[in-house]
Design an enzyme around this catalytic site. Sequence first.
Site, PDB file in Angstrom:
ATOM      1  N   PRO A  29       0.777  -1.222  -0.081  1.00 12.75           N
ATOM      2  CA  PRO A  29      -0.196   0.149  -0.036  1.00 12.75           C
ATOM      3  C   PRO A  29       0.763   1.122   0.014  1.00 12.75           C
ATOM      4  O   PRO A  29       2.055   1.267   0.582  1.00 12.75           O
ATOM      5  CB  PRO A  29      -0.708  -0.254   1.264  1.00 12.75           C
ATOM      6  CG  PRO A  29      -0.426  -1.408   1.909  1.00 12.75           C
ATOM      7  CD  PRO A  29       0.901  -2.009   1.396  1.00 12.75           C
ATOM      8  N   GLU A  30       0.219   2.346  -0.602  1.00 15.50           N
ATOM      9  CA  GLU A  30       0.955   3.753  -0.561  1.00 15.50           C
ATOM     10  C   GLU A  30       0.547   4.512   0.543  1.00 15.50           C
ATOM     11  O   GLU A  30      -0.302   4.042   1.707  1.00 15.50           O
ATOM     12  CB  GLU A  30       0.658   4.254  -1.660  1.00 15.50           C
ATOM     13  CG  GLU A  30       1.319   3.355  -3.145  1.00 15.50           C
ATOM     14  CD  GLU A  30       0.959   4.145  -4.369  1.00 15.50           C
ATOM     15  OE1 GLU A  30       1.046   5.191  -4.699  1.00 15.50           O
ATOM     16  OE2 GLU A  30       0.803   3.286  -5.287  1.00 15.50           O
ATOM     17  N   LYS A  88       5.082   5.245   4.125  1.00 17.84           N
ATOM     18  CA  LYS A  88       4.288   4.334   3.983  1.00 17.84           C
ATOM     19  C   LYS A  88       4.704   3.264   5.128  1.00 17.84           C
ATOM     20  O   LYS A  88       4.326   2.177   5.278  1.00 17.84           O
ATOM     21  CB  LYS A  88       4.505   3.527   2.632  1.00 17.84           C
ATOM     22  CG  LYS A  88       4.008   4.162   1.436  1.00 17.84           C
ATOM     23  CD  LYS A  88       4.230   3.556   0.159  1.00 17.84           C
ATOM     24  CE  LYS A  88       5.696   3.634  -0.257  1.00 17.84           C
ATOM     25  NZ  LYS A  88       5.951   2.776  -1.574  1.00 17.84           N
ATOM     26  N   ARG A 294       8.350  -0.790 -13.236  1.00 17.38           N
ATOM     27  CA  ARG A 294       6.788  -0.524 -12.600  1.00 17.38           C
ATOM     28  C   ARG A 294       5.971   0.117 -13.991  1.00 17.38           C
ATOM     29  O   ARG A 294       6.568   0.769 -14.859  1.00 17.38           O
ATOM     30  CB  ARG A 294       6.872   0.573 -11.437  1.00 17.38           C
ATOM     31  CG  ARG A 294       7.693   0.154 -10.363  1.00 17.38           C
ATOM     32  CD  ARG A 294       7.269  -0.971  -9.489  1.00 17.38           C
ATOM     33  NE  ARG A 294       6.007  -0.602  -8.809  1.00 17.38           N
ATOM     34  CZ  ARG A 294       5.022  -1.613  -8.179  1.00 17.38           C
ATOM     35  NH1 ARG A 294       5.436  -3.031  -8.531  1.00 17.38           N
ATOM     36  NH2 ARG A 294       4.002  -1.233  -7.657  1.00 17.38           N
TER      37      ARG A 294
END
Length: 305
Positions: A29-30, A88, A294
């Site tokens: 998760p960010e 994060k 990415r």
Amino acid sequence: MGLVESAGSWSVGRLTLLYSQSPGICLMPELPEVETMRRGILAAEGSVVVSIKRTRCRKQPLKLNTTWPAISRSLTNRTLEKVGRHGKRLILRFSGDKALIIEPRMTGLLVTDGEPGRDHLRFEILLRGGRCNRIAYWDQRGLGQVFLFDKAGIDAYLSPRKIGPDALKIAPNQLQENLCHRSIPIKVGLLDQKAVAGVGNIYASEILHLTGTDPRKPCCKVSAKQWLEIHKQMLFVLKSAIRCEGSTLRDGTYRNTLNDPGSFQNQHRVYDHAGQPCQKCGRGTIQRIVQAQRSTYFCDRCQNK
């Protein structure tokens, strides 16, 4: 603090070998998802730790800087004074200058009422005397990391040499200064946690789309005016995502602390929209390229350098 080495872990005095940052590698998760977790367990502040139990899980173990018995001994009967966050990472501060830092990484979740399934439940913190009696950590892939620190350890962990300013707190000129001398693409720069902590792959694409910036543009070619706009839209995107409790993608892995999905994925303008018309200009088509291993999504008209 006197932590000793255990299998695959290091003492506080050898921190950098365990959690050295990897620029450009940013996994879910960010920041919005981790902030949602933080808010979801705020009710635990003021509670006293009854015990910390490692649950049976045959999957890949979490990375630690000590052992589970050492964590339990250090935190049992201590008060959870503050639930914080940096980028994060969740920071649970306890009485006696103890802290537990949790990095959820790709599939880690903190839950209070239920979890996606028991098979990937990693540990539980049982509490008393507050509005929350349980915090559990669930991690499907086991990429999460857990660190126990004293005050000196937490200061070293959050040193500017290790991690950049939080994305919600960084000043516009600081964001520019941290990246403007580099020749890497701006999208890759935003993923560098030493430059700005919290922005990951999803939100970097969304931020650059709103600013009309080509994700391939070198950081050193971005104008001062563009840096101001990137900073402005970064705050807008992240705060909007927090209000929506994060993004739950098609795999459904991310959930909030009540085991419900986020909803910001319904507001994504480019992420995972390859081949679709641009919602901003109406003339371009969303493209997908790969940067730093990415996926990057952008409009071939309004973000063309």
